[in-house]
Design an enzyme around this catalytic site. Structure first.
Site, PDB file in Angstrom:
ATOM      1  CB  CYS A 197       5.188   1.809   7.225  1.00 32.09           C
ATOM      2  SG  CYS A 197       4.736   3.323   6.375  1.00 32.09           S
ATOM      3  CG  LEU A 198       6.615   0.819   1.094  1.00 29.85           C
ATOM      4  CD1 LEU A 198       6.011   1.225  -0.242  1.00 29.85           C
ATOM      5  CD2 LEU A 198       7.784  -0.142   0.881  1.00 29.85           C
ATOM      6  CD  GLN A 258       3.413   5.687   2.794  1.00 27.56           C
ATOM      7  OE1 GLN A 258       2.429   5.177   2.275  1.00 27.56           O
ATOM      8  NE2 GLN A 258       4.417   4.976   3.277  1.00 27.56           N
ATOM      9  CG  HIS A 290      -0.594   0.778   7.204  1.00 20.15           C
ATOM     10  ND1 HIS A 290       0.364   0.299   8.063  1.00 20.15           N
ATOM     11  CD2 HIS A 290       0.052   1.682   6.408  1.00 20.15           C
ATOM     12  CE1 HIS A 290       1.523   0.898   7.812  1.00 20.15           C
ATOM     13  NE2 HIS A 290       1.357   1.734   6.808  1.00 20.15           N
ATOM     14  CD  GLU A 291      -1.123   2.324   2.763  1.00 22.69           C
ATOM     15  OE1 GLU A 291      -0.722   3.506   2.685  1.00 22.69           O
ATOM     16  OE2 GLU A 291      -0.372   1.382   3.070  1.00 22.69           O
ATOM     17  CG  HIS A 340       0.164   6.390   5.788  1.00 22.92           C
ATOM     18  ND1 HIS A 340       1.280   6.865   6.426  1.00 22.92           N
ATOM     19  CD2 HIS A 340       0.447   5.100   5.475  1.00 22.92           C
ATOM     20  CE1 HIS A 340       2.199   5.903   6.500  1.00 22.92           C
ATOM     21  NE2 HIS A 340       1.708   4.816   5.932  1.00 22.92           N
ATOM     22  N   GLY A 383       0.831  -1.191   0.000  1.00 19.19           N
ATOM     23  CA  GLY A 383       0.000   0.000   0.000  1.00 19.19           C
ATOM     24  C   GLY A 383       0.863   1.237   0.000  1.00 19.19           C
TER      25      GLY A 383
END
Ligand code: NI
Length: 160
Positions: A89-90, A51, A131-132, A135, A46
């Site tokens: 997470c990226l 981000q 999760h997204e 963000h 995701g």
């Protein structure tokens, strides 16, 4: 399409509330295409617009189960159950943690053309979407994790 740089969570943009999208134009569609490409290039499940430095309520998800999803202005309208599992997470390299997430969700959102959509998700797919969406409201998983997950180091000579 182009790859975009992923910001680390030390960047303040990852801790801000994102604005709702009001104009569904080619700029939005380019952003979504770029986010999709950037997510796949980084083997993520995701990616959210903040981000890549854009404070708009846009995210993409693909947990590898043929469920590529684009969400604009997503809102969770129904939650059921609870599950505690590991996520990463990226934007936060080398850290994993346990997070409580609903087992099932229904999300109301818009697609890239401004059409209203409803997405039903459960388990890992629901976790990735939650999760997204976090963000988009300035929340990263390390803000809400219940415990850090430390991967077991492989001992010398240990079989895979
Ligand atoms: Ni993330």
């Amino acid at each position: 399409m182009a790859l975009r740089n992923i910001l680390p969570d030390t960047n303040e943009l990852l801790h801000k509330e994102c604005k709702k999208v009001t104009i569904f134009d080619d700029n939005l569609r380019t952003l979504i295409d770029d986010m999709r490409e950037t997510m796949y290039a980084n083997k993520g499940v995701g990616l959210a617009a903040p981000q890549v430095g854009i404070l708009k309520q846009v995210c993409v998800v693909d947990t590898g189960e043929n469920n590529y999803t684009e969400l604009v202005n997503p809102e969770i309208i129904y939650k059921k159950g609870m599950c505690n599992d590991v996520e990463g997470c990226l934007s936060i390299q080398g850290v994993w943690g346990y997070v409580d997430r609903p087992k099932k969700i229904i999300v109301k959102a818009f697609d890239r053309f401004g059409k209203e959509i409803t997405v039903r998700a459960s388990d890992y797919y629901a976790r990735a979407i939650c999760h997204e969406i976090d963000h988009l409201h300035g929340i990263v998983f390390t803000d809400i994790m219940t415990e850090r997950f430390v991967p077991k180091k492989k001992e010398k000579g240990e079989e895979k």
